[in-house]
Write an enzyme that holds these catalytic residues in place. Structure first.
Site, PDB file in Angstrom:
ATOM      1  N   TYR A  65       1.110  -1.347  -0.586  1.00  0.00           N
ATOM      2  CA  TYR A  65       0.232   0.115  -0.174  1.00  0.00           C
ATOM      3  C   TYR A  65       0.597   1.419   0.314  1.00  0.00           C
ATOM      4  CZ  TYR A  65       0.583   0.725   5.263  1.00  0.00           C
ATOM      5  OH  TYR A  65       1.346   0.850   6.133  1.00  0.00           O
ATOM      6  N   LYS A 106       6.306  -1.798   1.885  1.00  0.00           N
ATOM      7  CA  LYS A 106       5.380  -0.978   2.491  1.00  0.00           C
ATOM      8  C   LYS A 106       4.553  -2.333   2.527  1.00  0.00           C
ATOM      9  CE  LYS A 106       3.077   3.007   3.309  1.00  0.00           C
ATOM     10  NZ  LYS A 106       2.995   3.982   4.753  1.00  0.00           N
ATOM     11  N   GLU A 109      11.700   2.792  14.583  1.00  0.00           N
ATOM     12  CA  GLU A 109      11.015   3.674  13.848  1.00  0.00           C
ATOM     13  C   GLU A 109       9.628   3.270  14.864  1.00  0.00           C
ATOM     14  OE1 GLU A 109       9.555   2.309   9.794  1.00  0.00           O
ATOM     15  OE2 GLU A 109       9.987   0.145   9.700  1.00  0.00           O
ATOM     16  N   LEU A 147      11.332   1.547   7.231  1.00  0.00           N
ATOM     17  CA  LEU A 147      10.603   1.942   6.005  1.00  0.00           C
ATOM     18  C   LEU A 147      11.078   2.766   6.038  1.00  0.00           C
ATOM     19  CD1 LEU A 147       7.983   0.723   3.948  1.00  0.00           C
ATOM     20  CD2 LEU A 147       6.730   2.820   4.790  1.00  0.00           C
TER      21      LEU A 147
HETATM   22  N1  PLP Z   1       7.459   3.370   9.139  1.00  0.00           N
HETATM   23  C1  PLP Z   1       5.827   3.070   9.287  1.00  0.00           C
HETATM   24  C2  PLP Z   1       6.710   1.111   9.689  1.00  0.00           C
HETATM   25  C3  PLP Z   1       5.133   3.102   8.043  1.00  0.00           C
HETATM   26  O1  PLP Z   1       3.710   2.387   8.107  1.00  0.00           O
HETATM   27  C4  PLP Z   1       4.906   4.494   7.323  1.00  0.00           C
HETATM   28  C5  PLP Z   1       3.694   5.176   7.200  1.00  0.00           C
HETATM   29  O2  PLP Z   1       3.223   4.591   7.230  1.00  0.00           O
HETATM   30  C6  PLP Z   1       6.526   5.220   8.066  1.00  0.00           C
HETATM   31  C7  PLP Z   1       7.563   5.169   8.484  1.00  0.00           C
HETATM   32  C8  PLP Z   1       6.345   6.723   7.353  1.00  0.00           C
HETATM   33  O3  PLP Z   1       6.629   6.812   5.975  1.00  0.00           O
HETATM   34  P1  PLP Z   1       5.535   8.048   4.885  1.00  0.00           P
HETATM   35  O4  PLP Z   1       6.723   9.112   5.346  1.00  0.00           O
HETATM   36  O5  PLP Z   1       6.350   6.776   3.777  1.00  0.00           O
HETATM   37  O6  PLP Z   1       4.470   8.019   5.314  1.00  0.00           O
END
Ligand code: PLP
Length: 285
Positions: free
Chosen positions: A33, A149, A182, A207
């Site tokens: 996603y 993701k 994270e 991620l």
């Molecule tokens: N880390 C995780 C586990 C996430 O689910 C997300 C966003 O959904 C992020 C980091 C941040 O990613 P982004 O800045 O691309 O939204």
């Protein structure tokens, strides 16, 4: 106004927007996603999000269901039909519908595509950011490919719920070595006592957040000292500032970790400035 969702080629009222019970997303969480911010009705950083989408699909060996240009049209149409000005567009692609069997379905099985878009309460988010949020720490019990993701998010769901039950808004995963990886749906950052902005390097342990990537540009442009490295929970407790990043929250100050006040217990100047500056460095579609 009834909300509209895109499901496998059709724009449907939300109540009629359904996927098959043998969709592999439903059966196995076999899909990926993306979430993009929508600002002023425009998609923020779409190019980077679609790059990451293609990478996630490639790692999962799921075919891109349509061209990027076609995905762009569908996302824009969902934003338009739902009159989204400030909010998010959500895109999910699964390995499609097939009789339940763990191995991949027959070649030619069409991936499923769902796109939704909705407004967020932008003013309420600003109020939260002005206060800052609390986070808790939890053991990182996720699989080793969190760089993908994937829609399989059970550890993240349980971590977020644990945070809610302890009066916090986010949970930070801590790896076996005691380093913060994270958040359950965000990347994690601290600002040290000597002013260094620290976030974990983008290896397979996190991620690769798009907001994180844009913010790195902003940090470099402002000449702030930056270290991409792991930081421990103790280092976070002792930090001057902490914050999280995600497309739906931009830069969200963290004022409490495991019940301990961070810095002066209110949003710090670095997080506040980066939140204010963020969109100068993001791409608006
Ligand atoms: N880390 C995780 C586990 C996430 O689910 C997300 C966003 O959904 C992020 C980091 C941040 O990613 P982004 O800045 O691309 O939204």
């Amino acid at each position: 106004m009834s909300r509209i969702a895109y499901v496998n080629g059709r724009y449907l009222p939300r109540a009629a927007a359904m996927v098959h019970i043998e969709d592999r997303g439903y059966q196995f969480s076999d899909g990926v996603y993306e979430v993009c911010e929508v600002r002023g009705g425009r998609i923020v950083d779409e190019r980077r999000h679609l790059d990451r989408l293609e990478r996630s699909l490639g790692e999962m060996r799921i075919a891109m269901p349509m061209t990027r240009a076609a995905l762009d049209v569908v996302m824009r149409e969902c934003i338009r039909r739902n009159r989204v000005r400030g909010g998010i567009v959500y895109l999910q692609i699964t390995r499609g519908v097939a009789r339940r069997d763990h191995a991949f379905p027959p070649a030619g099985t069409a991936p499923s595509v769902v796109v939704t878009a909705r407004n967020l309460d932008v003013a309420a988010n600003e109020r939260v950011a002005a206060e800052g949020i609390a986070v808790i720490t939890v053991p990182d019990n996720r699989w080793a490919r969190v760089d993908i993701k994937a829609i399989a998010l059970l550890p993240n769901v349980l971590a977020k719920q644990a945070a809610r039950e302890r009066g916090a808004r986010e949970a930070w995963f801590v790896d076996a070595q005691g380093f913060v990886s994270e958040g359950s749906s965000t990347n994690a950052w601290i600002v040290t006592a000597d002013g260094k902005v620290v976030t974990r390097q983008a290896d397979q342990g996190i991620l690769r957040g798009i907001t994180r990537a844009v913010l790195l540009d902003a940090i470099k442009a402002h000449g702030l000292a930056l270290e991409e490295r792991p930081f421990s929970v103790d280092e976070a407790y002792a930090a001057h500032e902490a914050f999280v990043t995600a497309a739906s929250q931009i830069v969200m100050p963290v004022v409490r970790i495991d019940g301990r006040a961070i810095g002066e217990g209110r949003p710090g100047p670095v997080a506040t400035a980066l939140r204010r500056e963020f969109h100068r460095f993001a791409e608006a579609g």
